[in-house]
Write a protein that holds these residues in place. Structure first.
Motif, PDB file in Angstrom:
ATOM      1  N   ASN A 145       0.862  -1.187   0.000  1.00 40.14           N
ATOM      2  CA  ASN A 145       0.000   0.000   0.000  1.00 40.14           C
ATOM      3  C   ASN A 145       0.900   1.239   0.000  1.00 40.14           C
ATOM      4  O   ASN A 145       1.493   1.583   1.021  1.00 40.14           O
ATOM      5  CB  ASN A 145      -0.890  -0.015   1.261  1.00 40.14           C
ATOM      6  CG  ASN A 145      -1.656   1.275   1.434  1.00 40.14           C
ATOM      7  OD1 ASN A 145      -2.153   1.846   0.466  1.00 40.14           O
ATOM      8  ND2 ASN A 145      -1.730   1.755   2.663  1.00 40.14           N
ATOM      9  N   ILE A 180       7.457   6.665   7.267  1.00 40.23           N
ATOM     10  CA  ILE A 180       6.010   6.893   7.401  1.00 40.23           C
ATOM     11  C   ILE A 180       5.360   5.583   7.823  1.00 40.23           C
ATOM     12  O   ILE A 180       5.493   4.567   7.128  1.00 40.23           O
ATOM     13  CB  ILE A 180       5.381   7.372   6.071  1.00 40.23           C
ATOM     14  CG1 ILE A 180       6.123   8.590   5.518  1.00 40.23           C
ATOM     15  CG2 ILE A 180       3.901   7.687   6.261  1.00 40.23           C
ATOM     16  CD1 ILE A 180       5.565   9.109   4.188  1.00 40.23           C
ATOM     17  N   THR A 182       3.564   3.510  11.578  1.00 45.22           N
ATOM     18  CA  THR A 182       3.943   2.957  12.881  1.00 45.22           C
ATOM     19  C   THR A 182       3.112   1.714  13.190  1.00 45.22           C
ATOM     20  O   THR A 182       2.600   1.548  14.294  1.00 45.22           O
ATOM     21  CB  THR A 182       3.788   4.022  13.985  1.00 45.22           C
ATOM     22  OG1 THR A 182       2.462   4.572  13.895  1.00 45.22           O
ATOM     23  CG2 THR A 182       4.804   5.131  13.853  1.00 45.22           C
ATOM     24  N   GLY A 183       2.957   0.853  12.161  1.00 44.32           N
ATOM     25  CA  GLY A 183       2.420  -0.493  12.402  1.00 44.32           C
ATOM     26  C   GLY A 183       3.580  -1.392  12.800  1.00 44.32           C
ATOM     27  O   GLY A 183       4.671  -0.919  13.152  1.00 44.32           O
ATOM     28  N   LYS A 324      -6.196  -3.665  16.789  1.00 46.73           N
ATOM     29  CA  LYS A 324      -5.348  -3.719  15.590  1.00 46.73           C
ATOM     30  C   LYS A 324      -4.278  -4.758  15.884  1.00 46.73           C
ATOM     31  O   LYS A 324      -3.991  -5.034  17.039  1.00 46.73           O
ATOM     32  CB  LYS A 324      -4.668  -2.371  15.332  1.00 46.73           C
ATOM     33  CG  LYS A 324      -5.629  -1.282  14.919  1.00 46.73           C
ATOM     34  CD  LYS A 324      -4.952   0.054  14.913  1.00 46.73           C
ATOM     35  CE  LYS A 324      -4.230   0.291  13.598  1.00 46.73           C
ATOM     36  NZ  LYS A 324      -3.897   1.725  13.431  1.00 46.73           N
ATOM     37  N   ARG A 325      -3.644  -5.280  14.862  1.00 45.02           N
ATOM     38  CA  ARG A 325      -2.601  -6.285  15.074  1.00 45.02           C
ATOM     39  C   ARG A 325      -1.529  -5.703  15.983  1.00 45.02           C
ATOM     40  O   ARG A 325      -0.898  -4.700  15.629  1.00 45.02           O
ATOM     41  CB  ARG A 325      -2.030  -6.654  13.708  1.00 45.02           C
ATOM     42  CG  ARG A 325      -0.896  -7.623  13.758  1.00 45.02           C
ATOM     43  CD  ARG A 325      -1.394  -8.993  14.225  1.00 45.02           C
ATOM     44  NE  ARG A 325      -0.732 -10.073  13.535  1.00 45.02           N
ATOM     45  CZ  ARG A 325       0.486 -10.499  13.802  1.00 45.02           C
ATOM     46  NH1 ARG A 325       1.176  -9.914  14.758  1.00 45.02           N
ATOM     47  NH2 ARG A 325       1.005 -11.481  13.128  1.00 45.02           N
ATOM     48  N   THR A 375       3.902   1.645   5.189  1.00 40.46           N
ATOM     49  CA  THR A 375       2.473   1.980   5.161  1.00 40.46           C
ATOM     50  C   THR A 375       1.583   0.767   4.910  1.00 40.46           C
ATOM     51  O   THR A 375       0.407   0.925   4.591  1.00 40.46           O
ATOM     52  CB  THR A 375       2.220   3.070   4.108  1.00 40.46           C
ATOM     53  OG1 THR A 375       2.972   2.757   2.922  1.00 40.46           O
ATOM     54  CG2 THR A 375       2.660   4.424   4.614  1.00 40.46           C
ATOM     55  N   PHE A 377      -0.232  -2.804   3.703  1.00 32.71           N
ATOM     56  CA  PHE A 377      -0.623  -3.582   2.534  1.00 32.71           C
ATOM     57  C   PHE A 377      -2.112  -3.423   2.235  1.00 32.71           C
ATOM     58  O   PHE A 377      -2.899  -3.138   3.128  1.00 32.71           O
ATOM     59  CB  PHE A 377      -0.338  -5.071   2.798  1.00 32.71           C
ATOM     60  CG  PHE A 377       1.114  -5.328   3.103  1.00 32.71           C
ATOM     61  CD1 PHE A 377       2.016  -5.569   2.081  1.00 32.71           C
ATOM     62  CD2 PHE A 377       1.584  -5.273   4.410  1.00 32.71           C
ATOM     63  CE1 PHE A 377       3.367  -5.772   2.365  1.00 32.71           C
ATOM     64  CE2 PHE A 377       2.928  -5.478   4.707  1.00 32.71           C
ATOM     65  CZ  PHE A 377       3.814  -5.729   3.674  1.00 32.71           C
ATOM     66  N   SER A 488      -8.915   2.276  12.041  1.00 34.84           N
ATOM     67  CA  SER A 488      -7.995   2.312  10.901  1.00 34.84           C
ATOM     68  C   SER A 488      -7.349   0.949  10.647  1.00 34.84           C
ATOM     69  O   SER A 488      -6.328   0.852  10.002  1.00 34.84           O
ATOM     70  CB  SER A 488      -6.911   3.368  11.143  1.00 34.84           C
ATOM     71  OG  SER A 488      -6.170   3.036  12.303  1.00 34.84           O
TER      72      SER A 488
HETATM   73  P1  NA7 Z   1       0.096  -1.622   9.007  1.00 31.08           P
HETATM   74  O1  NA7 Z   1      -0.109  -2.337  10.270  1.00 31.08           O
HETATM   75  O2  NA7 Z   1      -1.068  -1.476   8.084  1.00 31.08           O
HETATM   76  O3  NA7 Z   1       0.670  -0.177   9.372  1.00 31.08           O
HETATM   77  C1  NA7 Z   1       0.788   0.812   8.406  1.00 31.08           C
HETATM   78  C2  NA7 Z   1       1.138   2.107   9.059  1.00 31.08           C
HETATM   79  O4  NA7 Z   1       1.234   3.106   8.047  1.00 31.08           O
HETATM   80  C3  NA7 Z   1       0.088   2.591  10.051  1.00 31.08           C
HETATM   81  O5  NA7 Z   1       0.736   3.243  11.100  1.00 31.08           O
HETATM   82  C4  NA7 Z   1      -0.706   3.573   9.198  1.00 31.08           C
HETATM   83  O6  NA7 Z   1      -1.378   4.546   9.947  1.00 31.08           O
HETATM   84  C5  NA7 Z   1       0.378   4.198   8.377  1.00 31.08           C
HETATM   85  N1  NA7 Z   1      -0.120   4.803   7.148  1.00 31.08           N
HETATM   86  C6  NA7 Z   1      -0.768   4.197   6.126  1.00 31.08           C
HETATM   87  N2  NA7 Z   1      -1.063   5.089   5.166  1.00 31.08           N
HETATM   88  C7  NA7 Z   1      -0.600   6.281   5.605  1.00 31.08           C
HETATM   89  C8  NA7 Z   1      -0.617   7.584   5.067  1.00 31.08           C
HETATM   90  N3  NA7 Z   1      -1.195   7.846   3.899  1.00 31.08           N
HETATM   91  N4  NA7 Z   1      -0.045   8.571   5.779  1.00 31.08           N
HETATM   92  C9  NA7 Z   1       0.516   8.325   6.985  1.00 31.08           C
HETATM   93  N5  NA7 Z   1       0.561   7.105   7.545  1.00 31.08           N
HETATM   94  C10 NA7 Z   1       0.000   6.095   6.865  1.00 31.08           C
HETATM   95  O7  NA7 Z   1       1.259  -2.296   8.137  1.00 31.08           O
HETATM   96  P2  NA7 Z   1       2.596  -2.980   8.643  1.00 31.08           P
HETATM   97  O8  NA7 Z   1       3.405  -3.257   7.431  1.00 31.08           O
HETATM   98  O9  NA7 Z   1       3.208  -2.210   9.736  1.00 31.08           O
HETATM   99  O10 NA7 Z   1       2.130  -4.332   9.274  1.00 31.08           O
HETATM  100  C11 NA7 Z   1       1.337  -5.254   8.542  1.00 31.08           C
HETATM  101  C12 NA7 Z   1       1.349  -6.587   9.201  1.00 31.08           C
HETATM  102  O11 NA7 Z   1       2.560  -7.269   8.899  1.00 31.08           O
HETATM  103  C13 NA7 Z   1       1.355  -6.599  10.677  1.00 31.08           C
HETATM  104  O12 NA7 Z   1       0.143  -6.331  11.240  1.00 31.08           O
HETATM  105  C14 NA7 Z   1       1.842  -7.990  11.004  1.00 31.08           C
HETATM  106  O13 NA7 Z   1       0.791  -8.913  10.854  1.00 31.08           O
HETATM  107  C15 NA7 Z   1       2.864  -8.199   9.949  1.00 31.08           C
HETATM  108  P3  NA7 Z   1      -2.908   4.268  10.455  1.00 31.08           P
HETATM  109  O14 NA7 Z   1      -2.776   3.301  11.583  1.00 31.08           O
HETATM  110  O15 NA7 Z   1      -3.634   3.663   9.273  1.00 31.08           O
HETATM  111  O16 NA7 Z   1      -3.420   5.575  10.837  1.00 31.08           O
END
Ligand code: NA7
Length: 537
Positions: A145, A180, A182-183, A324-325, A375, A377, A488
């Motif tokens: 993503n 960018i 914080t997942g 959330k995960r 960011t 998937f 989210s």
């Molecule tokens: P995640 O858990 O979907 O985290 C993505 C992070 O990116 C999350 O903090 C989002 O904030 C942030 N995000 C997404 N789009 C934007 C934009 N446009 N601007 C600013 N920040 C954004 O993905 P991960 O890769 O960390 O982890 C995926 C899985 O992999 C995990 O759960 C494990 O199972 C292994 P948000 O929270 O949406 O506000």
């Protein structure tokens, strides 16, 4: 006549084991198509600094071969990406799988041919191939993503997405880096990048909970103990809700006094890892019980992060812990005590655009040399929709799933005969330790195909009514938990603009789900229509 009995897409944990079963147990003519230049799936693409599985290594592995289990020695409590790739490479060699895998090949479309009772799979480099069965083993988190932030093309530095990490790596030495997200990914990557870069700016949209992983090398004694009890460990994982072989407490967080509760949370914090969720029985079911865990973690953040403004911005307030995960980390919150790390709270000042020199928020320009997108998937549905699948009677998956994924058991979608999905939406998938879910799905599919061949049957499909009932059940199972409360969450598709908000994985529990699948098979594949030839009407 189709060329192959089965075509499998993807050479990660799912595709490799599915190939082994269909070829070596059933004697089928099978081809695996893989876009990467080696096996590994998720772990082929996710090579970012700090990338590590958050299931423990000894059970984030196959259980189907005791010999494999005994001969492979994991080095750390949590396996690093390169070690998992080595393991999967070893599996591919050991079971002689590579000769049936076509690497560097991407599926561009898959079409069901009713008259031929076969799938036609178009590829970018090997033309069209045909197969009786089409099995998607594309993973849940493989479609990156990349947010549409205006100006990215104009950025003068380098940018990368963590899920498509360059094989040559990225050198952060002396660089100003913007991260960018914080997942789980951003939380794993930040401490490692900070240790190398001149400066790291973390752009946070939603503050997250995180538990220390307490990663460490696995010593000989511990490893021998694991090897000796492997059967019991596997059995426990399969009998569990999440595919993890640890006990979930039977005590409610609300049934112990605050001192005892704090003691138990402290112990779980010191132990580390995803098992923190198992400290009490009701953390994922009862909001008041959950609040005790959420508050405990907030207290930890306040205790670790020295600057009170940063600590406040890092404190998650808008969703319950583990809805959330939940990430696990090594020194994530501690990283914000470093002089070369800054946190930008995007809730206070959102990103407006990217410019040649860096990221501009509503407040100011952050000058950067490298931008790392952690960011996430287009989870679960993204990798399947990317295959451009069309089924019987003019059906297309993109249209059929426009309002959210529809499947029966997550295994089959109506109008897509002979297509099976491994760990797709509607199955426990991402709510589990993945290899447990993968082994259950691939073994079920193998038994189903064996049954069809024994009966001389060539076609299996499900119905709209079954899919409708299953989707309703998936929804009901989710709402029996606190999981839908995170606005989210990618479980809900909420992280991708325009994606329908539907809770996608099955939250009813791994063991319970496996029992349902077993019952369905025992009842003559209840809910599926198995037939000799083309059905009309
Ligand atoms: P995640 O858990 O979907 O985290 C993505 C992070 O990116 C999350 O903090 C989002 O904030 C942030 N995000 C997404 N789009 C934007 C934009 N446009 N601007 C600013 N920040 C954004 O993905 P991960 O890769 O960390 O982890 C995926 C899985 O992999 C995990 O759960 C494990 O199972 C292994 P948000 O929270 O949406 O506000």
């Amino acid at each position: 006549m189709p060329v192959y009995d089965a075509i499998i897409v993807g050479a990660g944990f799912s595709g490799l084991y599915q190939l082994h079963q269909l070829r070596d147990q059933l004697g089928l003519n099978v081809l695996v198509i893989e876009a990467g230049d080696d096996v590994g799936g998720t772990w082929y693409w996710n090579r970012y600094p700090g990338a590590r599985c958050d299931s423990e290594s000894h059970y984030y592995s196959y259980s189907f071969s005791k010999a494999l289990q005994q001969e492979w020695r994991w080095s750390e409590r949590y396996p690093e990406h390169s070690e998992i790739r080595r393991y999967l490479g070893h599996v591919a060699d050991r079971f002689d799988l590579r000769r049936n895998i076509r690497l560097n090949t991407r599926v561009t479309a898959a079409r069901w041919d009713d008259a031929g009772n076969a799938w036609r799979i178009d590829t970018d480099s090997h033309g069209s191939l045909t197969a009786t069965f089409f099995i998607t083993a594309v993973g849940c988190l493989s479609a990156a993503n990349i947010p549409q932030i205006p100006g990215l093309d104009a950025f003068a530095g380098q940018w990368v997405h963590t899920g498509r990490w360059p094989q040559a790596g990225v050198d952060f030495t002396g660089k100003r880096v913007g991260l960018i997200g914080t997942g789980s990914t951003g939380i794993q990557a930040a401490p490692v990048i900070a240790a190398q870069a001149a400066h790291l700016t973390v752009f946070q949209r939603t503050a997250n909970y995180s538990i220390p992983s307490r990663n460490r090398p696995l010593g000989d004694e511990e490893w021998h103990a694991i090897q000796e009890s492997y059967d019991a460990i596997r059995e426990k994982a399969r009998a569990s809700t999440n595919g993890h072989p640890f006990d979930v407490s039977e005590t409610s967080a609300l049934d112990v006094d605050p001192e005892e509760r704090a003691r138990r949370y402290e112990r779980a914090w010191e132990t580390g890892g995803l098992r923190f969720r198992a400290t009490f029985s009701d953390l994922l079911k009862n909001l008041d019980a959950n609040a005790t865990a959420s508050d405990f973690i907030r207290g930890k953040i306040a205790g670790i992060v020295r600057d009170p403004v940063t600590a406040a911005a890092l404190t998650p307030l808008d969703h319950p812990f583990a809805s959330k995960r939940p990430p696990i980390d090594t020194n994530y919150f501690e990283t914000f005590n470093r002089d070369n790390v800054a946190l930008v709270d995007l809730k206070a000042a959102p990103i407006e655009r990217i410019e040649a020199g860096g990221i501009r928020t509503a407040d100011r320009l952050y000058e950067l040399d490298i931008i790392v997108f952690a960011t996430g998937f287009d989870a679960l549905t993204g990798p399947l929709l990317a295959l451009n699948i069309s089924g019987a009677d003019g059906h297309g998956l993109r249209d059929d799933w426009a309002a959210g994924p529809r499947s029966y058991l997550g295994l089959q979608t109506p109008h897509y005969p002979n297509m099976f999905t491994i760990t797709g939406p509607g199955s426990p998938s991402v709510l589990t330790n993945m290899p447990v879910a993968i082994e259950q799905h691939t073994q079920w599919i193998t038994a189903c195909i064996a049954h069809m061949r024994a009966q001389g049957l060539h076609r299996i499909e499900t119905t709209e009514a079954e899919a409708e009932a299953w989707v309703a059940h998936v929804n009901e199972a989710a709402h029996a938990t606190l999981l839908p409360l995170a606005n989210s969450s990618w479980y809900l598709g909420a992280n991708v603009p325009g994606k329908p908000r539907v809770f996608m994985p099955y939250a009813g529990g791994m063991a319970h789900y496996a029992g349902i699948c077993d019952d369905v098979a025992r009842d003559g594949y209840r809910g599926f229509t198995l037939s000799h030839a083309v059905q009309t009407g």
